[in-house]
Design a protein around this motif. Structure first.
Motif, PDB file in Angstrom:
ATOM      1  N   SER A  39      12.617  18.425 -38.672  1.00 42.97           N
ATOM      2  CA  SER A  39      11.720  19.409 -38.955  1.00 42.97           C
ATOM      3  C   SER A  39      10.328  19.970 -38.724  1.00 42.97           C
ATOM      4  O   SER A  39      10.358  20.621 -38.100  1.00 42.97           O
ATOM      5  N   PHE A  40      10.372  18.063 -37.505  1.00 41.38           N
ATOM      6  CA  PHE A  40       9.475  18.738 -36.846  1.00 41.38           C
ATOM      7  C   PHE A  40       9.662  19.607 -35.646  1.00 41.38           C
ATOM      8  O   PHE A  40       9.566  19.102 -34.407  1.00 41.38           O
ATOM      9  N   GLY A  41       8.348  20.790 -35.441  1.00 39.93           N
ATOM     10  CA  GLY A  41       8.762  21.550 -34.532  1.00 39.93           C
ATOM     11  C   GLY A  41      10.515  22.291 -34.469  1.00 39.93           C
ATOM     12  O   GLY A  41      10.226  22.573 -33.500  1.00 39.93           O
ATOM     13  N   ILE A  42      10.374  22.106 -35.527  1.00 38.98           N
ATOM     14  CA  ILE A  42      12.191  22.474 -34.452  1.00 38.98           C
ATOM     15  C   ILE A  42      12.262  24.101 -34.645  1.00 38.98           C
ATOM     16  O   ILE A  42      12.887  24.466 -34.248  1.00 38.98           O
ATOM     17  N   PHE A  43      11.296  24.823 -34.576  1.00 43.00           N
ATOM     18  CA  PHE A  43      11.355  26.731 -34.485  1.00 43.00           C
ATOM     19  C   PHE A  43      11.021  26.741 -33.144  1.00 43.00           C
ATOM     20  O   PHE A  43      11.613  27.881 -32.119  1.00 43.00           O
ATOM     21  N   VAL A  44      10.594  25.669 -32.395  1.00 43.06           N
ATOM     22  CA  VAL A  44      10.670  25.510 -30.419  1.00 43.06           C
ATOM     23  C   VAL A  44      11.581  25.481 -30.531  1.00 43.06           C
ATOM     24  O   VAL A  44      12.555  25.730 -29.765  1.00 43.06           O
TER      25      VAL A  44
ATOM     26  N   VAL B 172      13.292  21.233 -21.246  1.00 42.00           N
ATOM     27  CA  VAL B 172      12.538  20.753 -22.738  1.00 42.00           C
ATOM     28  C   VAL B 172      11.779  19.328 -22.075  1.00 42.00           C
ATOM     29  O   VAL B 172      11.510  18.393 -21.325  1.00 42.00           O
ATOM     30  N   ALA B 173       9.717  19.563 -22.392  1.00 39.37           N
ATOM     31  CA  ALA B 173       9.197  18.411 -22.351  1.00 39.37           C
ATOM     32  C   ALA B 173       7.943  18.447 -23.424  1.00 39.37           C
ATOM     33  O   ALA B 173       7.402  19.460 -23.112  1.00 39.37           O
ATOM     34  N   ALA B 174       8.258  17.871 -24.541  1.00 40.45           N
ATOM     35  CA  ALA B 174       8.616  17.919 -25.551  1.00 40.45           C
ATOM     36  C   ALA B 174       7.542  17.049 -27.072  1.00 40.45           C
ATOM     37  O   ALA B 174       8.419  15.565 -26.028  1.00 40.45           O
ATOM     38  N   ASN B 175       6.981  16.698 -26.901  1.00 43.00           N
ATOM     39  CA  ASN B 175       5.873  15.208 -27.686  1.00 43.00           C
ATOM     40  C   ASN B 175       7.602  15.364 -29.196  1.00 43.00           C
ATOM     41  O   ASN B 175       7.432  16.164 -29.883  1.00 43.00           O
ATOM     42  N   ASN B 176       7.877  14.415 -29.417  1.00 44.99           N
ATOM     43  CA  ASN B 176       8.629  14.619 -31.016  1.00 44.99           C
ATOM     44  C   ASN B 176       8.103  13.457 -31.708  1.00 44.99           C
ATOM     45  O   ASN B 176       9.033  12.885 -32.704  1.00 44.99           O
ATOM     46  N   ASN B 177       7.008  13.247 -31.421  1.00 40.97           N
ATOM     47  CA  ASN B 177       6.822  12.171 -32.372  1.00 40.97           C
ATOM     48  C   ASN B 177       5.678  12.698 -32.984  1.00 40.97           C
ATOM     49  O   ASN B 177       4.739  12.995 -32.868  1.00 40.97           O
ATOM     50  N   PRO B 178       5.762  12.318 -34.717  1.00 44.06           N
ATOM     51  CA  PRO B 178       4.796  12.752 -35.726  1.00 44.06           C
ATOM     52  C   PRO B 178       3.672  12.307 -36.066  1.00 44.06           C
ATOM     53  O   PRO B 178       2.611  12.460 -36.650  1.00 44.06           O
ATOM     54  N   ALA B 179       3.678  10.651 -35.118  1.00 38.79           N
ATOM     55  CA  ALA B 179       2.732   9.781 -35.858  1.00 38.79           C
ATOM     56  C   ALA B 179       1.168   9.981 -35.416  1.00 38.79           C
ATOM     57  O   ALA B 179       0.563  10.707 -34.336  1.00 38.79           O
ATOM     58  N   THR B 180       0.427  10.219 -36.862  1.00 39.18           N
ATOM     59  CA  THR B 180      -0.928  10.103 -36.256  1.00 39.18           C
ATOM     60  C   THR B 180      -1.787   9.261 -36.244  1.00 39.18           C
ATOM     61  O   THR B 180      -1.578   7.481 -36.742  1.00 39.18           O
ATOM     62  N   GLY B 181      -3.786   8.961 -36.496  1.00 39.88           N
ATOM     63  CA  GLY B 181      -3.691   8.082 -36.365  1.00 39.88           C
ATOM     64  C   GLY B 181      -4.831   7.775 -34.107  1.00 39.88           C
ATOM     65  O   GLY B 181      -3.881   8.546 -33.954  1.00 39.88           O
ATOM     66  N   LYS B 182      -5.642   7.384 -34.550  1.00 38.94           N
ATOM     67  CA  LYS B 182      -5.942   7.359 -32.916  1.00 38.94           C
ATOM     68  C   LYS B 182      -4.634   6.373 -32.362  1.00 38.94           C
ATOM     69  O   LYS B 182      -4.649   6.975 -30.633  1.00 38.94           O
ATOM     70  N   LYS B 183      -4.342   5.108 -32.345  1.00 42.23           N
ATOM     71  CA  LYS B 183      -3.821   4.444 -31.270  1.00 42.23           C
ATOM     72  C   LYS B 183      -2.301   5.179 -31.243  1.00 42.23           C
ATOM     73  O   LYS B 183      -1.922   5.047 -30.441  1.00 42.23           O
ATOM     74  N   ASN B 184      -1.690   5.369 -31.989  1.00 35.59           N
ATOM     75  CA  ASN B 184      -0.966   6.264 -32.493  1.00 35.59           C
ATOM     76  C   ASN B 184      -0.478   7.932 -31.065  1.00 35.59           C
ATOM     77  O   ASN B 184       0.263   7.759 -30.873  1.00 35.59           O
ATOM     78  N   THR B 185      -1.703   8.666 -31.563  1.00 35.78           N
ATOM     79  CA  THR B 185      -2.165   9.279 -30.979  1.00 35.78           C
ATOM     80  C   THR B 185      -2.184   9.380 -28.922  1.00 35.78           C
ATOM     81  O   THR B 185      -1.234  10.223 -28.464  1.00 35.78           O
TER      82      THR B 185
ATOM     83  N   SER C 129       7.944  16.647 -45.509  1.00 25.37           N
ATOM     84  CA  SER C 129       7.464  15.500 -45.149  1.00 25.37           C
ATOM     85  C   SER C 129       6.212  15.075 -45.872  1.00 25.37           C
ATOM     86  O   SER C 129       5.612  15.977 -45.783  1.00 25.37           O
ATOM     87  N   ARG C 130       6.518  13.814 -45.682  1.00 23.02           N
ATOM     88  CA  ARG C 130       5.494  13.369 -46.987  1.00 23.02           C
ATOM     89  C   ARG C 130       4.462  12.336 -46.216  1.00 23.02           C
ATOM     90  O   ARG C 130       4.347  11.082 -46.786  1.00 23.02           O
ATOM     91  N   ARG C 131       3.795  12.383 -44.905  1.00 22.66           N
ATOM     92  CA  ARG C 131       3.227  11.673 -43.986  1.00 22.66           C
ATOM     93  C   ARG C 131       1.681  11.113 -44.241  1.00 22.66           C
ATOM     94  O   ARG C 131       1.344  10.280 -43.975  1.00 22.66           O
TER      95      ARG C 131
END
Length: 366
Positions: free
Chosen positions: A18-23, A39-52, A225-227
């Motif tokens: 469901s991450f950005g499914i509308f796009v 398409v040039a997109a980010n498909n990784n919803p991970a959070t945190g400074k290092k992941n970002t 999502s329950r991240r």
């Protein structure tokens, strides 16, 4: 027009449906209309400074490698979310004179632009240099005009639209049979990220009040999502056997839950548009939502029922009203049909293509 480069900081993957499914839905609709889309997109919803840092570095490499390879064939770029996606469109315009349009979805203006002066300045530059700005709702459009001094004639109010071939009405008993739901259950449904800003805590409190006020067998289904683990931990005492938590679903599975439910509830604190509410309307499911952002213009004609945000008592009262009112009275079909006509994905796709053509020609009129 040759090719369109779509840049987005949200895009679904097999792991994050469901991450950005509308796009992706809009990209698929554009392709259906024979538009050549990269398409040039980010498909990784991970959070945190290092992941970002890691995911955005990978995304930046993808954007610029595709842009360099196809730069002579790209007629326009389309950034979803002003910041950070719009940064790439801005840079590509300055480097290769490729025009761009940007879609503001709400969080980029409501939250991101307020995080720091630096991000606000980037937001201002990106909006100013775009050929056109799409705002998914009228409240958002007004914010962009007034807070960032963007001329009204360069802003198009245009939602992402609903695919009515996917989201449509069907026999509720049949949908319930497929999902294993008892006929006598009264189902409240929520779809979205399970985070504080979506009003999930108020929803759970309101649901408890409904349970205490009725003898009917009521259940709450939460799909999303329950991240945010700290938030999940905080609401855990409110979750019992009458509350069902479901991970994000593919749309062909998600629509069954809309069709099987009695009422859809979206108690967001802020909402640029509220596409899931529109999807519920398309399936013939009544909607209760907060009186915020794009939800107001979407539902104020009677297509849904609005309550004050962050107010579990008001939400519980409306949820009980839905429970005790026959559906044919609670769901106002004529108002719903009017909204669905305005926000039909096929019509919106045509408007977006028209915007591309105008930008490529150097026009600014909408």
């Amino acid at each position: 027009m040759k090719k369109v480069l779509v840049i987005s900081n949200m895009y679904p993957s097999s792991e994050h449906l469901s991450f950005g499914i509308f796009v992706k839905n809009q990209v698929d609709a554009l392709k259906k209309e024979q538009i050549d889309v990269i398409v040039a997109a980010n498909n990784n919803p991970a959070t945190g400074k290092k992941n970002t840092i890691l995911k955005y570095s990978k995304w930046a490499l993808s954007v610029f490698s595709k842009a360099m390879k196809e730069r002579k064939l790209i007629s326009i770029t389309h950034a979803h979310y002003v910041f950070p996606s719009g940064v790439f469109s801005y840079v590509l315009k300055k480097a290769f004179n490729i025009p761009y349009i940007v879609t503001a979805h709400g969080g980029d203006i409501e939250r991101m632009a307020k995080k720091s002066a630096k991000i606000r300045n980037w937001t201002q530059k990106i909006l100013k240099e775009s050929s056109h700005v799409i705002a998914v709702g009228p409240v958002l459009a007004e914010q962009i005009e007034k807070e960032f001094n963007i001329p009204k004639e360069r802003i198009l109010i245009c939602s992402m639209g609903v695919n009515r071939e996917v989201f449509h009405q069907t026999d509720q008993k049949q949908a319930r049979k497929q999902l294993g739901i008892e006929e006598e259950d009264y189902i409240y449904l929520f779809v979205g990220n399970v985070i504080k800003q979506k009003g999930v805590e108020e929803l759970l409190h309101a649901f408890k009040q409904v349970q205490k006020s009725t003898d009917q067998k009521v259940k709450l289904v939460i799909v999303g999502s329950r991240r945010d683990q700290s938030f999940i931990n905080s609401i855990e005492p409110l979750v019992d056997s009458s509350v069902k938590l479901i991970d994000p679903l593919e749309q062909m599975d998600l629509v069954k839950w809309f069709q099987a439910s009695d009422v859809f509830v979206l108690p967001s604190h802020i909402e640029g548009f509220g596409l899931v509410a529109l999807e519920a309307i398309a399936t013939g499911t009544p909607v209760i939502a907060s009186r915020v952002g794009g939800l107001v213009s979407l539902l104020e004609n009677g297509a849904g029922h609005l309550v004050e945000p962050q107010n579990s008592e008001a939400l519980a009262s409306e949820m009980l009203n839905a429970l005790n009112t026959p559906k044919e009275q609670y769901y106002q079909k004529q108002a719903a049909d009017e909204i669905l006509h305005i926000h039909d994905a096929n019509e919106i796709t045509k408007r977006v293509i028209g915007l591309y053509e105008s930008a490529v020609k150097g026009g600014s009129s909408l």
